[in-house]
Scaffold this motif. Sequence first.
Motif, short mmCIF file in Angstrom:
data_model
loop_
_atom_site.label_atom_id
_atom_site.label_comp_id
_atom_site.label_asym_id
_atom_site.label_seq_id
_atom_site.Cartn_x
_atom_site.Cartn_y
_atom_site.Cartn_z
N GLY A 152 -9.69 -3.24 -11.45
CA GLY A 152 -9.43 -1.89 -11.92
C GLY A 152 -10.70 -1.06 -11.99
O GLY A 152 -10.70 0.13 -11.63
N MET A 153 -11.79 -1.68 -12.45
CA MET A 153 -13.07 -0.98 -12.48
C MET A 153 -13.52 -0.61 -11.06
O MET A 153 -13.96 0.52 -10.81
CB MET A 153 -14.13 -1.85 -13.13
N ALA A 154 -13.38 -1.55 -10.11
CA ALA A 154 -13.77 -1.27 -8.73
C ALA A 154 -12.93 -0.14 -8.14
O ALA A 154 -13.45 0.72 -7.42
CB ALA A 154 -13.65 -2.53 -7.88
N ALA A 155 -11.65 -0.12 -8.45
CA ALA A 155 -10.78 0.94 -7.95
C ALA A 155 -11.19 2.30 -8.52
O ALA A 155 -11.21 3.31 -7.81
CB ALA A 155 -9.33 0.64 -8.30
N GLU A 156 -11.55 2.31 -9.80
CA GLU A 156 -11.97 3.57 -10.42
C GLU A 156 -13.29 4.06 -9.83
O GLU A 156 -13.46 5.26 -9.56
CB GLU A 156 -12.10 3.38 -11.93
N LEU A 157 -14.24 3.15 -9.61
CA LEU A 157 -15.54 3.53 -9.07
C LEU A 157 -15.44 4.07 -7.65
O LEU A 157 -16.14 5.01 -7.27
CB LEU A 157 -16.49 2.34 -9.10
N GLY A 200 -12.56 5.14 -6.17
CA GLY A 200 -11.47 6.08 -5.97
C GLY A 200 -10.44 5.58 -4.97
O GLY A 200 -9.72 6.37 -4.35
N ASP A 201 -10.33 4.27 -4.83
CA ASP A 201 -9.47 3.65 -3.82
C ASP A 201 -8.39 2.84 -4.52
O ASP A 201 -8.70 1.92 -5.30
CB ASP A 201 -10.33 2.75 -2.93
N ASP A 202 -7.12 3.14 -4.25
CA ASP A 202 -6.04 2.42 -4.91
C ASP A 202 -5.46 1.30 -4.04
O ASP A 202 -4.40 0.73 -4.37
CB ASP A 202 -4.92 3.39 -5.31
N ARG A 203 -6.15 0.94 -2.95
CA ARG A 203 -5.64 -0.11 -2.06
C ARG A 203 -6.09 -1.51 -2.46
O ARG A 203 -5.67 -2.50 -1.86
CB ARG A 203 -6.09 0.16 -0.63
N LEU A 204 -6.97 -1.64 -3.45
CA LEU A 204 -7.58 -2.93 -3.78
C LEU A 204 -6.52 -3.90 -4.28
O LEU A 204 -5.81 -3.63 -5.25
CB LEU A 204 -8.67 -2.75 -4.83
N GLY A 222 -18.61 -11.68 -2.65
CA GLY A 222 -17.41 -11.78 -1.82
C GLY A 222 -16.96 -10.39 -1.38
O GLY A 222 -17.74 -9.43 -1.44
N TRP A 223 -15.72 -10.31 -0.95
CA TRP A 223 -15.16 -9.05 -0.48
C TRP A 223 -13.88 -8.74 -1.23
O TRP A 223 -13.12 -9.65 -1.61
CB TRP A 223 -14.84 -9.13 1.02
N ILE A 224 -13.65 -7.46 -1.43
CA ILE A 224 -12.40 -6.99 -2.02
C ILE A 224 -11.52 -6.50 -0.86
O ILE A 224 -11.97 -5.71 -0.03
CB ILE A 224 -12.64 -5.87 -3.03
N HIS A 225 -10.28 -6.97 -0.83
CA HIS A 225 -9.39 -6.74 0.30
C HIS A 225 -8.23 -5.83 -0.07
O HIS A 225 -7.78 -5.80 -1.23
CB HIS A 225 -8.80 -8.08 0.78
N ALA A 226 -7.70 -5.17 0.95
CA ALA A 226 -6.40 -4.53 0.84
C ALA A 226 -5.32 -5.59 1.01
O ALA A 226 -5.58 -6.69 1.54
CB ALA A 226 -6.24 -3.46 1.91
N ALA A 227 -4.12 -5.29 0.55
CA ALA A 227 -3.02 -6.22 0.72
C ALA A 227 -2.77 -6.45 2.21
O ALA A 227 -2.93 -5.54 3.04
CB ALA A 227 -1.76 -5.68 0.05
N ALA A 228 -2.35 -7.66 2.56
CA ALA A 228 -2.08 -7.99 3.96
C ALA A 228 -0.89 -7.22 4.49
O ALA A 228 0.01 -6.87 3.74
CB ALA A 228 -1.83 -9.50 4.07
N LEU A 231 -9.93 -9.97 11.41
CA LEU A 231 -8.82 -10.78 10.92
C LEU A 231 -8.53 -10.53 9.44
O LEU A 231 -7.54 -11.04 8.92
CB LEU A 231 -9.12 -12.27 11.14
N GLU A 232 -9.37 -9.75 8.78
CA GLU A 232 -9.19 -9.50 7.35
C GLU A 232 -9.30 -8.01 7.07
O GLU A 232 -9.97 -7.28 7.79
CB GLU A 232 -10.26 -10.25 6.55
N ARG A 233 -8.65 -7.58 5.99
CA ARG A 233 -8.69 -6.17 5.60
C ARG A 233 -9.73 -5.99 4.48
O ARG A 233 -9.40 -5.68 3.34
CB ARG A 233 -7.30 -5.71 5.16
N ARG A 234 -10.99 -6.20 4.84
CA ARG A 234 -12.07 -6.04 3.87
C ARG A 234 -12.32 -4.56 3.61
O ARG A 234 -12.54 -3.79 4.55
CB ARG A 234 -13.35 -6.69 4.38
N LEU A 235 -12.33 -4.18 2.36
CA LEU A 235 -12.61 -2.80 1.98
C LEU A 235 -14.02 -2.65 1.43
O LEU A 235 -14.73 -1.70 1.77
CB LEU A 235 -11.60 -2.33 0.92
#
Length: 223
Positions: free
Chosen positions: A111-116, A118-122, A217-223, A147-151
């Motif tokens: 939630g903190m990463a999404a707020e920082l 401004g991305d709601d795909r995390l 690591g990486w924070i991803h969007a949903a597959a 092969l991955e949805r790294r944001l």
Amino acid sequence: MFQRHRRLHIPGILEAPSAAALHAALREAGGWTRSIHLEDGRDVDLSVEELEALPDPERIELERALADSSTDRLQYVFDTVRISAELGAGRPVAAPMRAIHDFINGPAFLGMAAELTGDDRLAFADVMATRYLPGHFLTAHGDENPLERRLYAYVLNLTPGWRADWGGVLMFLDDDGHVAEGYVPAYNALNLFAVPQTHAVSMVSRLARTPRLSITGWIHAAA
């Protein structure tokens, strides 16, 4: 602020007792593997315990030969515990490592990463512990993986008293190959940056008095 450079360095990210507990968990962790990049693009993970049992000349020559085998853009040598991969494979993971994984994937961190950003795909993050010793490094790359949805990539630094002249600096490179900005791995600081973004970790000097420890690591969007 994130939108301007697509990266942030946030000091004092955790309460002091939590940062101390994470540092202790990494300092005392077992099961480290030495990760080295190979010419064909694969990682090879070698048991640090088995490596340290080899005579010094044999161990040094093995690591040198493996590191020198990479002829593409990416090269690296560092120690890791691949927490998410171990959990995904159903292998046992020490309780502190599982707790780290659950924290990074919990609503407070994501939630903190999404707020920082401004991305709601995390949706989720993969997690590994890393340990850089003298001579360890990571050359310039952008973290892209088709092969991955790294944001976003993140690094939670957990080494008290780290100095810039020990190396291990997270460096962001501009289009001319210059260092546009560098983040010293300051204790209890979070680095968060968008993927892709060209970056490297400078070689840790023999002057370093302690390992460079982090959760990354990486924070991803949903597959």
